[in-house]
Design a protein around this motif. Structure first.
Motif, PDB file in Angstrom:
ATOM      1  N   HIS A 144     -18.739 -17.638  -9.539  1.00 29.39           N
ATOM      2  CA  HIS A 144     -19.296 -18.260 -10.750  1.00 29.39           C
ATOM      3  C   HIS A 144     -20.208 -19.448 -10.439  1.00 29.39           C
ATOM      4  O   HIS A 144     -20.785 -20.046 -11.347  1.00 29.39           O
ATOM      5  N   LEU A 145     -20.329 -19.806  -9.177  1.00 29.78           N
ATOM      6  CA  LEU A 145     -21.222 -20.904  -8.798  1.00 29.78           C
ATOM      7  C   LEU A 145     -22.646 -20.381  -8.665  1.00 29.78           C
ATOM      8  O   LEU A 145     -22.867 -19.273  -8.197  1.00 29.78           O
ATOM      9  N   ASN A 146     -23.614 -21.207  -9.067  1.00 28.61           N
ATOM     10  CA  ASN A 146     -25.019 -20.797  -8.974  1.00 28.61           C
ATOM     11  C   ASN A 146     -25.912 -22.029  -8.940  1.00 28.61           C
ATOM     12  O   ASN A 146     -25.440 -23.172  -9.065  1.00 28.61           O
ATOM     13  N   GLU A 147     -27.215 -21.804  -8.800  1.00 31.06           N
ATOM     14  CA  GLU A 147     -28.162 -22.908  -8.622  1.00 31.06           C
ATOM     15  C   GLU A 147     -28.360 -23.757  -9.873  1.00 31.06           C
ATOM     16  O   GLU A 147     -28.957 -24.842  -9.810  1.00 31.06           O
ATOM     17  N   SER A 148     -27.863 -23.319 -11.027  1.00 32.64           N
ATOM     18  CA  SER A 148     -28.003 -24.122 -12.248  1.00 32.64           C
ATOM     19  C   SER A 148     -27.013 -25.284 -12.288  1.00 32.64           C
ATOM     20  O   SER A 148     -27.155 -26.210 -13.081  1.00 32.64           O
ATOM     21  N   ILE A 149     -26.003 -25.243 -11.418  1.00 34.06           N
ATOM     22  CA  ILE A 149     -24.969 -26.282 -11.377  1.00 34.06           C
ATOM     23  C   ILE A 149     -25.322 -27.284 -10.281  1.00 34.06           C
ATOM     24  O   ILE A 149     -25.672 -26.899  -9.166  1.00 34.06           O
ATOM     25  N   ASP A 150     -25.249 -28.569 -10.592  1.00 38.09           N
ATOM     26  CA  ASP A 150     -25.541 -29.564  -9.552  1.00 38.09           C
ATOM     27  C   ASP A 150     -24.352 -30.441  -9.181  1.00 38.09           C
ATOM     28  O   ASP A 150     -24.433 -31.234  -8.248  1.00 38.09           O
ATOM     29  N   LEU A 151     -23.232 -30.290  -9.907  1.00 34.00           N
ATOM     30  CA  LEU A 151     -22.036 -31.047  -9.559  1.00 34.00           C
ATOM     31  C   LEU A 151     -20.791 -30.207  -9.838  1.00 34.00           C
ATOM     32  O   LEU A 151     -20.685 -29.567 -10.885  1.00 34.00           O
ATOM     33  N   LEU A 152     -19.869 -30.232  -8.890  1.00 31.97           N
ATOM     34  CA  LEU A 152     -18.566 -29.600  -9.061  1.00 31.97           C
ATOM     35  C   LEU A 152     -17.502 -30.687  -8.962  1.00 31.97           C
ATOM     36  O   LEU A 152     -17.527 -31.502  -8.046  1.00 31.97           O
ATOM     37  N   VAL A 153     -16.574 -30.707  -9.929  1.00 32.54           N
ATOM     38  CA  VAL A 153     -15.500 -31.698  -9.941  1.00 32.54           C
ATOM     39  C   VAL A 153     -14.158 -30.996  -9.760  1.00 32.54           C
ATOM     40  O   VAL A 153     -13.810 -30.096 -10.523  1.00 32.54           O
ATOM     41  N   LEU A 154     -13.416 -31.430  -8.741  1.00 28.46           N
ATOM     42  CA  LEU A 154     -12.111 -30.855  -8.435  1.00 28.46           C
ATOM     43  C   LEU A 154     -11.075 -31.966  -8.359  1.00 28.46           C
ATOM     44  O   LEU A 154     -11.283 -32.961  -7.665  1.00 28.46           O
ATOM     45  N   MET A 185     -17.317 -33.474  -6.026  1.00 28.08           N
ATOM     46  CA  MET A 185     -16.493 -34.674  -6.168  1.00 28.08           C
ATOM     47  C   MET A 185     -15.030 -34.241  -6.232  1.00 28.08           C
ATOM     48  O   MET A 185     -14.645 -33.469  -7.115  1.00 28.08           O
ATOM     49  N   VAL A 186     -14.223 -34.720  -5.278  1.00 25.08           N
ATOM     50  CA  VAL A 186     -12.814 -34.346  -5.201  1.00 25.08           C
ATOM     51  C   VAL A 186     -11.950 -35.571  -5.494  1.00 25.08           C
ATOM     52  O   VAL A 186     -12.030 -36.579  -4.793  1.00 25.08           O
ATOM     53  N   ASP A 187     -11.132 -35.467  -6.523  1.00 29.22           N
ATOM     54  CA  ASP A 187     -10.224 -36.553  -6.893  1.00 29.22           C
ATOM     55  C   ASP A 187      -8.867 -36.283  -6.238  1.00 29.22           C
ATOM     56  O   ASP A 187      -8.158 -35.347  -6.603  1.00 29.22           O
ATOM     57  N   GLU A 188      -8.517 -37.107  -5.250  1.00 30.38           N
ATOM     58  CA  GLU A 188      -7.264 -36.934  -4.520  1.00 30.38           C
ATOM     59  C   GLU A 188      -6.217 -37.980  -4.915  1.00 30.38           C
ATOM     60  O   GLU A 188      -5.403 -38.414  -4.096  1.00 30.38           O
ATOM     61  N   ASN A 196       2.625 -31.017   1.849  1.00 32.33           N
ATOM     62  CA  ASN A 196       1.641 -30.491   2.805  1.00 32.33           C
ATOM     63  C   ASN A 196       0.303 -31.225   2.681  1.00 32.33           C
ATOM     64  O   ASN A 196      -0.760 -30.612   2.722  1.00 32.33           O
ATOM     65  N   MET A 197       0.379 -32.535   2.575  1.00 26.36           N
ATOM     66  CA  MET A 197      -0.829 -33.345   2.411  1.00 26.36           C
ATOM     67  C   MET A 197      -1.869 -33.061   3.490  1.00 26.36           C
ATOM     68  O   MET A 197      -3.075 -32.982   3.209  1.00 26.36           O
ATOM     69  N   ASP A 198      -1.420 -32.894   4.732  1.00 24.54           N
ATOM     70  CA  ASP A 198      -2.354 -32.665   5.834  1.00 24.54           C
ATOM     71  C   ASP A 198      -3.113 -31.352   5.695  1.00 24.54           C
ATOM     72  O   ASP A 198      -4.177 -31.177   6.292  1.00 24.54           O
ATOM     73  N   GLU A 199      -2.564 -30.418   4.916  1.00 24.88           N
ATOM     74  CA  GLU A 199      -3.244 -29.138   4.688  1.00 24.88           C
ATOM     75  C   GLU A 199      -4.124 -29.174   3.439  1.00 24.88           C
ATOM     76  O   GLU A 199      -4.921 -28.263   3.215  1.00 24.88           O
ATOM     77  N   ILE A 200      -3.972 -30.221   2.630  1.00 26.16           N
ATOM     78  CA  ILE A 200      -4.703 -30.309   1.366  1.00 26.16           C
ATOM     79  C   ILE A 200      -5.888 -31.264   1.439  1.00 26.16           C
ATOM     80  O   ILE A 200      -6.992 -30.925   1.008  1.00 26.16           O
ATOM     81  N   THR A 201      -5.674 -32.469   1.961  1.00 22.00           N
ATOM     82  CA  THR A 201      -6.728 -33.484   1.898  1.00 22.00           C
ATOM     83  C   THR A 201      -8.033 -32.999   2.532  1.00 22.00           C
ATOM     84  O   THR A 201      -8.034 -32.370   3.600  1.00 22.00           O
ATOM     85  N   ALA A 202      -9.121 -33.330   1.868  1.00 19.00           N
ATOM     86  CA  ALA A 202     -10.447 -32.933   2.347  1.00 19.00           C
ATOM     87  C   ALA A 202     -11.122 -34.025   3.172  1.00 19.00           C
ATOM     88  O   ALA A 202     -12.276 -33.867   3.568  1.00 19.00           O
ATOM     89  N   VAL A 203     -10.406 -35.104   3.459  1.00 18.69           N
ATOM     90  CA  VAL A 203     -11.010 -36.210   4.214  1.00 18.69           C
ATOM     91  C   VAL A 203     -11.627 -35.751   5.532  1.00 18.69           C
ATOM     92  O   VAL A 203     -12.755 -36.138   5.871  1.00 18.69           O
ATOM     93  N   ILE A 213     -17.722 -36.120  -1.924  1.00 16.32           N
ATOM     94  CA  ILE A 213     -17.171 -37.470  -2.015  1.00 16.32           C
ATOM     95  C   ILE A 213     -15.734 -37.325  -2.498  1.00 16.32           C
ATOM     96  O   ILE A 213     -15.437 -36.524  -3.386  1.00 16.32           O
ATOM     97  N   ILE A 214     -14.830 -38.074  -1.870  1.00 15.15           N
ATOM     98  CA  ILE A 214     -13.405 -38.013  -2.197  1.00 15.15           C
ATOM     99  C   ILE A 214     -12.988 -39.342  -2.828  1.00 15.15           C
ATOM    100  O   ILE A 214     -13.311 -40.414  -2.323  1.00 15.15           O
ATOM    101  N   LEU A 215     -12.265 -39.243  -3.932  1.00 15.88           N
ATOM    102  CA  LEU A 215     -11.823 -40.428  -4.665  1.00 15.88           C
ATOM    103  C   LEU A 215     -10.307 -40.571  -4.579  1.00 15.88           C
ATOM    104  O   LEU A 215      -9.573 -39.583  -4.699  1.00 15.88           O
ATOM    105  N   ARG A 216      -9.864 -41.797  -4.356  1.00 17.05           N
ATOM    106  CA  ARG A 216      -8.436 -42.110  -4.379  1.00 17.05           C
ATOM    107  C   ARG A 216      -8.230 -43.490  -4.974  1.00 17.05           C
ATOM    108  O   ARG A 216      -9.181 -44.242  -5.159  1.00 17.05           O
ATOM    109  N   GLY A 217      -6.977 -43.814  -5.255  1.00 11.14           N
ATOM    110  CA  GLY A 217      -6.669 -45.139  -5.784  1.00 11.14           C
ATOM    111  C   GLY A 217      -5.268 -45.557  -5.392  1.00 11.14           C
ATOM    112  O   GLY A 217      -4.564 -44.854  -4.663  1.00 11.14           O
ATOM    113  N   THR A 218      -4.846 -46.703  -5.889  1.00 13.82           N
ATOM    114  CA  THR A 218      -3.506 -47.232  -5.599  1.00 13.82           C
ATOM    115  C   THR A 218      -2.614 -47.238  -6.834  1.00 13.82           C
ATOM    116  O   THR A 218      -1.475 -47.688  -6.776  1.00 13.82           O
TER     117      THR A 218
END
Length: 363
Positions: A144-154, A185-188, A196-203, A213-218
């Motif tokens: 479903h991804l194509n050139e009309s999309i310029d941002l993906l948020v996960l 943009m990946v919100d972690e 299984n954090m080591d298998e998930i994180t995209a860092v 770009i990966i986002l995290r907080g405290t």
């Protein structure tokens, strides 16, 4: 039953107080998804003894803080940006990228769509399907991804489904996005709670891809939403420079800097949190898995999504039932693609979890 005029966020305790007449101090929020251990004892004592830090400006580059975050996440300090909560960084990123058309996996956190809309962009949702237990079908999704999309948020793990995308699948997604010039943009926010954090994180992928770009907080893992300390990680140095150029100076105060530098090295607190959430997540999932009135979806974060299987009960009924016993859960009927048969709650201390379980399972 009181029918609220609006659905409540995990931080809306004042509104709950007004509607139900329950003092906010007496409410246990299973809706906020915050670490039940609260602020670590080490952080509490350290901040108290460093109050004089507010008499000075923090380092404008936040060098020491970024180095602590880099060590904690396994990256380089040059790839770390800090901000006044991850929401500030989401906003800055959207302003800079200025996406015209974004794709978001839903159901998920509403702030993504809001920020994109404020920037003049439109949002297209790709629905996670209940028949797949809200686990992403990567083959169908990438088709479903194509050139009309310029941002993906996960959001990974995703809120409210608590499902996750492993790093192998994330790499496949990034490869397709690279072909179509789509930034990801990946919100972690919840990844640190995952077994299984080591298998998930995209860092680690930020060393090889410049379209992420990966986002995290405290706020959640370190139980410090009021601290307003967030950070982002990206291997795209042009993007980092653009964000730092646009970002206001000193958006993080001196006490938050001290707190951050301590948080990411507080190994005892980090391990206690992971152990608590891991054991309670497994225990509670099994309880609901074996109950005929509910269907739980296997959680990766510190919260779980439940489907109500009884026809005579709605999410509003269970919200009302729980809040009358001073426990606040999340009615998920306002999330995209969910209805009044879904609730979400986070994992608290065992004794409080038992009280909520008794409440939800009682006839």
């Amino acid at each position: 039953m009181i029918t609220p005029k609006e659905h409540f966020h995990g931080s809306d305790l004042e509104k709950i107080e007004a509607v139900y007449g329950i003092k906010k101090e007496d409410i246990t929020s299973f809706s906020a998804n915050v670490n039940p251990l609260g602020v670590s004892p080490l952080l509490r004592s350290t901040l108290a003894s460093h109050i004089d830090a507010i008499t000075s400006y923090p380092d404008r580059e936040y060098t020491s803080l970024r180095e602590c975050i880099a060590a904690y996440t396994g990256t380089d300090a040059s790839q770390v940006i800090v901000g006044n909560g991850s929401t500030e960084l989401i906003s800055l990123f959207i302003q800079i990228e200025h996406p015209k058309k974004a794709m978001i996996l839903g159901p998920t956190y509403s702030e993504y769509e809001r920020e994109i809309s404020l920037g003049g962009g439109t949002t297209l949702y790709y629905p996670l399907r209940e028949k797949d237990d809200f686990v992403l079908d990567v083959d169908d999704f990438t088709a479903h991804l194509n050139e009309s999309i310029d941002l993906l948020v996960l959001c990974n793990p995703n809120n409210p489904t608590s499902s996750c995308i492993n790093r192998t699948d994330m790499r496949r997604i990034l490869d397709i996005c690279k072909q179509y010039d789509i930034f990801v943009m990946v919100d972690e926010t919840y990844v640190e709670f995952a077994d299984n954090m080591d298998e998930i994180t995209a860092v680690p992928l930020t060393h090889y891809y410049n379209n992420i770009i990966i986002l995290r907080g405290t706020s959640k893992f370190f139980a410090a939403p009021g601290l307003r300390l967030g950070y982002a990680i990206s291997g795209n140095q042009d993007l980092i420079k653009s964000i730092n150029t646009r970002k206001n100076p000193w958006t993080i105060n001196s006490l938050a800097v001290i707190a951050g530098e301590l948080m990411f090295t507080d190994e005892e607190y980090i391990q206690q949190t992971k152990s608590l959430i891991s054991s309670e997540r497994a225990r509670i999932y099994e309880i609901f898995k074996n109950h005929p009135d509910f269907k739980p979806y296997k959680p990766s974060g510190n919260f779980m999504l439940l489907k109500i299987l009884r026809e005579d009960i709605t999410s509003a009924d269970l919200f009302d039932k729980a809040i009358r016993k001073n426990m606040m859960i999340r009615d998920c009927s306002t999330f995209p693609f969910l209805d009044n048969k879904y609730i979400r709650f986070c994992f608290m201390m065992p004794e409080m979890n038992d009280k909520l379980i008794d409440c939800l399972l009682s006839k």
